[in-house]
Design a protein around this motif. Structure first.
Motif, PDB file in Angstrom:
ATOM      1  N   ARG A 228      20.596  18.607  22.780  1.00 28.07           N
ATOM      2  CA  ARG A 228      21.753  18.735  23.490  1.00 28.07           C
ATOM      3  C   ARG A 228      21.380  18.012  24.897  1.00 28.07           C
ATOM      4  O   ARG A 228      22.139  17.238  25.303  1.00 28.07           O
ATOM      5  CB  ARG A 228      22.163  19.941  23.957  1.00 28.07           C
ATOM      6  N   SER A 229      20.225  17.985  25.324  1.00 29.42           N
ATOM      7  CA  SER A 229      19.972  17.267  26.677  1.00 29.42           C
ATOM      8  C   SER A 229      19.875  15.861  26.504  1.00 29.42           C
ATOM      9  O   SER A 229      20.503  15.332  27.187  1.00 29.42           O
ATOM     10  CB  SER A 229      18.483  17.880  27.149  1.00 29.42           C
ATOM     11  N   ALA A 230      19.266  15.463  25.250  1.00 33.46           N
ATOM     12  CA  ALA A 230      19.400  14.018  24.944  1.00 33.46           C
ATOM     13  C   ALA A 230      20.748  13.422  24.887  1.00 33.46           C
ATOM     14  O   ALA A 230      21.103  12.359  25.338  1.00 33.46           O
ATOM     15  CB  ALA A 230      18.677  13.647  23.635  1.00 33.46           C
ATOM     16  N   LEU A 231      21.713  14.373  24.129  1.00 33.39           N
ATOM     17  CA  LEU A 231      23.088  13.985  24.281  1.00 33.39           C
ATOM     18  C   LEU A 231      23.639  13.856  25.593  1.00 33.39           C
ATOM     19  O   LEU A 231      24.512  12.919  25.670  1.00 33.39           O
ATOM     20  CB  LEU A 231      23.886  15.163  23.206  1.00 33.39           C
ATOM     21  N   LEU A 279      35.720  12.687  23.393  1.00 33.47           N
ATOM     22  CA  LEU A 279      34.390  12.930  23.487  1.00 33.47           C
ATOM     23  C   LEU A 279      33.993  13.825  24.463  1.00 33.47           C
ATOM     24  O   LEU A 279      33.425  14.798  24.061  1.00 33.47           O
ATOM     25  CB  LEU A 279      33.494  11.578  23.703  1.00 33.47           C
ATOM     26  N   LEU A 280      34.548  13.858  25.523  1.00 33.41           N
ATOM     27  CA  LEU A 280      34.219  15.015  26.559  1.00 33.41           C
ATOM     28  C   LEU A 280      34.907  16.237  26.128  1.00 33.41           C
ATOM     29  O   LEU A 280      34.159  17.452  26.179  1.00 33.41           O
ATOM     30  CB  LEU A 280      34.981  14.914  27.973  1.00 33.41           C
ATOM     31  N   GLY A 288      26.221  23.532  19.783  1.00 34.91           N
ATOM     32  CA  GLY A 288      24.988  23.385  19.653  1.00 34.91           C
ATOM     33  C   GLY A 288      24.468  23.140  18.646  1.00 34.91           C
ATOM     34  O   GLY A 288      23.022  23.022  18.157  1.00 34.91           O
ATOM     35  N   ASP A 289      25.236  23.193  17.337  1.00 39.00           N
ATOM     36  CA  ASP A 289      24.818  22.972  16.039  1.00 39.00           C
ATOM     37  C   ASP A 289      24.098  21.600  15.862  1.00 39.00           C
ATOM     38  O   ASP A 289      24.561  20.693  16.234  1.00 39.00           O
ATOM     39  CB  ASP A 289      25.837  23.049  15.135  1.00 39.00           C
ATOM     40  N   GLU A 290      22.887  21.592  14.934  1.00 44.14           N
ATOM     41  CA  GLU A 290      22.153  20.205  15.046  1.00 44.14           C
ATOM     42  C   GLU A 290      23.065  19.042  14.630  1.00 44.14           C
ATOM     43  O   GLU A 290      22.783  17.954  15.092  1.00 44.14           O
ATOM     44  CB  GLU A 290      20.799  20.525  14.289  1.00 44.14           C
ATOM     45  N   ALA A 291      23.840  19.429  13.449  1.00 45.92           N
ATOM     46  CA  ALA A 291      24.480  18.149  12.725  1.00 45.92           C
ATOM     47  C   ALA A 291      25.506  17.906  13.897  1.00 45.92           C
ATOM     48  O   ALA A 291      25.979  16.696  13.904  1.00 45.92           O
ATOM     49  CB  ALA A 291      25.229  18.828  11.395  1.00 45.92           C
ATOM     50  N   ALA A 292      26.240  18.879  14.446  1.00 44.16           N
ATOM     51  CA  ALA A 292      27.353  18.283  15.255  1.00 44.16           C
ATOM     52  C   ALA A 292      26.919  17.538  16.614  1.00 44.16           C
ATOM     53  O   ALA A 292      27.507  16.618  16.984  1.00 44.16           O
ATOM     54  CB  ALA A 292      28.051  19.550  15.982  1.00 44.16           C
ATOM     55  N   VAL A 293      25.479  17.879  17.022  1.00 44.39           N
ATOM     56  CA  VAL A 293      24.985  17.285  18.124  1.00 44.39           C
ATOM     57  C   VAL A 293      24.580  15.774  17.558  1.00 44.39           C
ATOM     58  O   VAL A 293      25.029  14.698  18.477  1.00 44.39           O
ATOM     59  CB  VAL A 293      23.899  18.052  18.494  1.00 44.39           C
ATOM     60  N   ARG A 294      24.127  15.713  16.307  1.00 38.18           N
ATOM     61  CA  ARG A 294      23.909  14.507  15.806  1.00 38.18           C
ATOM     62  C   ARG A 294      25.314  13.456  15.671  1.00 38.18           C
ATOM     63  O   ARG A 294      25.034  12.362  16.037  1.00 38.18           O
ATOM     64  CB  ARG A 294      23.283  14.605  14.433  1.00 38.18           C
ATOM     65  N   ARG A 295      26.328  14.078  15.118  1.00 32.91           N
ATOM     66  CA  ARG A 295      27.557  13.191  14.783  1.00 32.91           C
ATOM     67  C   ARG A 295      27.974  12.900  16.365  1.00 32.91           C
ATOM     68  O   ARG A 295      28.361  11.806  16.856  1.00 32.91           O
ATOM     69  CB  ARG A 295      28.705  14.042  14.377  1.00 32.91           C
ATOM     70  N   LEU A 296      27.846  13.783  17.354  1.00 36.81           N
ATOM     71  CA  LEU A 296      28.425  13.391  18.770  1.00 36.81           C
ATOM     72  C   LEU A 296      27.442  12.505  19.426  1.00 36.81           C
ATOM     73  O   LEU A 296      28.002  11.366  20.065  1.00 36.81           O
ATOM     74  CB  LEU A 296      28.292  14.657  19.736  1.00 36.81           C
ATOM     75  N   ARG A 297      26.137  12.332  19.246  1.00 31.67           N
ATOM     76  CA  ARG A 297      25.354  11.284  19.687  1.00 31.67           C
ATOM     77  C   ARG A 297      25.778  10.116  19.067  1.00 31.67           C
ATOM     78  O   ARG A 297      25.785   8.721  19.603  1.00 31.67           O
ATOM     79  CB  ARG A 297      23.987  11.747  19.060  1.00 31.67           C
ATOM     80  N   GLU A 298      25.966  10.188  17.745  1.00 33.73           N
ATOM     81  CA  GLU A 298      26.371   8.815  17.078  1.00 33.73           C
ATOM     82  C   GLU A 298      27.764   8.162  17.699  1.00 33.73           C
ATOM     83  O   GLU A 298      28.079   6.970  17.936  1.00 33.73           O
ATOM     84  CB  GLU A 298      26.691   8.787  15.699  1.00 33.73           C
ATOM     85  N   ARG A 305      28.056   1.103  22.546  1.00 32.58           N
ATOM     86  CA  ARG A 305      28.012  -0.644  22.208  1.00 32.58           C
ATOM     87  C   ARG A 305      29.478  -1.162  22.553  1.00 32.58           C
ATOM     88  O   ARG A 305      29.511  -2.576  22.972  1.00 32.58           O
ATOM     89  CB  ARG A 305      27.687  -0.479  20.903  1.00 32.58           C
ATOM     90  N   GLU A 306      30.507  -0.365  22.620  1.00 26.51           N
ATOM     91  CA  GLU A 306      31.919  -0.935  23.029  1.00 26.51           C
ATOM     92  C   GLU A 306      31.618  -1.335  24.429  1.00 26.51           C
ATOM     93  O   GLU A 306      32.242  -2.367  24.917  1.00 26.51           O
ATOM     94  CB  GLU A 306      32.841   0.027  22.605  1.00 26.51           C
ATOM     95  N   ALA A 307      31.140  -0.582  25.184  1.00 26.27           N
ATOM     96  CA  ALA A 307      31.122  -0.757  26.770  1.00 26.27           C
ATOM     97  C   ALA A 307      30.401  -1.789  26.819  1.00 26.27           C
ATOM     98  O   ALA A 307      30.536  -2.586  27.749  1.00 26.27           O
ATOM     99  CB  ALA A 307      30.672   0.429  27.380  1.00 26.27           C
TER     100      ALA A 307
END
Length: 319
Positions: A228-231, A279-280, A288-298, A305-307
């Motif tokens: 989550r910190s990395a996210l 996103l916010l 804080g679920d690992e899969a949810a955090v991974r999807r949000l990071r993607e 990349r759009e920015a």
């Protein structure tokens, strides 16, 4: 009271008390107990008591999801007070001076179509350099919130973005907020009143146990918070990209308006900001679920990349 302490018998009793090691220890413990009760918040009002252990205070009658608000602020050195309309914001800021020490405090109150705000920095020293930074922080932290009077959580998100910008500009010190729990101080005061030996022993044993448990809990929190910190860091970088694109958006919008056509950059910027707002919302509600955090990071990486693409397009257009 002064006449009572001035009596000869009382003066002799106090003299006998401080002339022995046990008497000195008792007096020292009494002084320590008084300090512990005061610093632990014995005289605090309801706002200060809440702020000692939380980053958000909502006055009675203010419609605010406190749990969601605390997730939005996170562990930043930021405290937000949502007061009732017409409240004395400056007095509220002064009331939490000790409880919110080391933080930037923002007091907000809904005033018809905008926010009535008052900021006060509780992390500064006495030198002129810190005073100037405090003035900048206090006047900048609430910028852009007036459009979200009926959505306090969205206003908090704007406040957090402003805070992160102040941190990156080295106006507000970086790092998380350290909350000193008041319970050990109350325990220390009670132990001092019960007795020197029993109180010191209980404090020593209880302190070591609490320290070990706190260390174990901290290690577990650190392990679960890495993703989550990395996210959060990636989301902060994305927010800065959007902020940098905002000025270019205004320039391109004026040019496109004069030319009477819809610029591709404008459409891309609107899609980017819409995706960021969505996103916010997801960041604030994720558990804080690992899969949810991974999807949000993607999603954050895709928006980043759009920015970057929009920035390159704006640079080519500006040449």
């Amino acid at each position: 009271m002064i006449r009572w302490f001035g009596r000869p018998a009382v003066r002799r009793w106090l003299g006998d008390l401080v002339s022995t090691p046990f008497g000195l220890a008792v007096l020292a413990c009494l002084v320590l107990a008084g300090w512990a009760l005061w610093s632990g918040g014995l005289l605090d009002g309801p706002v200060a008591r809440q702020v000692r252990t939380s980053s958000v205070y909502a006055a009675p009658g203010v419609d605010l999801d406190r749990a969601a608000a605390e997730r939005i602020i996170g562990n930043r050195r930021l405290v937000v007070l949502m007061m009732a309309p017409g409240a004395d914001l400056r007095a509220a800021c002064q009331d939490v001076g000790q409880a919110a020490k080391g933080t930037l405090v923002l007091v907000m109150s809904a005033d018809d179509d905008d926010w009535d705000t008052y900021g006060c920095a509780r992390y500064t020293g006495d030198d002129a350099k810190d005073f100037g930074r405090a003035v900048v922080a206090e006047t900048t932290i609430s910028r852009g919130t007036d459009g979200f009077v009926d959505r306090p959580l969205e206003a908090l998100k704007v406040v957090v973005v402003n805070y992160d910008r102040l941190v990156r500009a080295a106006i507000v010190p970086d790092g998380g907020r350290t909350i000193s729990p008041s319970l050990p101080r109350f325990l220390l005061a009670g132990a001092a009143l019960v007795g020197v030996v029993a109180g010191a022993t209980a404090l020593y044993v209880g302190g070591r146990r609490a320290g070990r448990l706190a260390a174990v809990r901290r290690a577990r929190r650190d392990e679960s918070a890495d993703g989550r910190s990395a996210l959060s860091a990636a989301a902060a970088v994305l927010a800065q990209q959007i902020i940098d694109l905002d000025r270019r958006y205004a320039q391109v919008h004026r040019q496109a308006t004069r030319a009477g056509k819809d610029h591709k950059f404008l459409r891309g910027y609107r899609n980017l900001t819409t995706g960021y707002v969505a996103l916010l919302d997801d960041l604030a509600t994720t558990d804080g679920d690992e899969a949810a955090v991974r999807r949000l990071r993607e999603r954050v990486d895709a928006l980043g990349r759009e920015a970057t693409t929009l920035t390159d397009r704006a640079d080519r257009t500006g040449r």
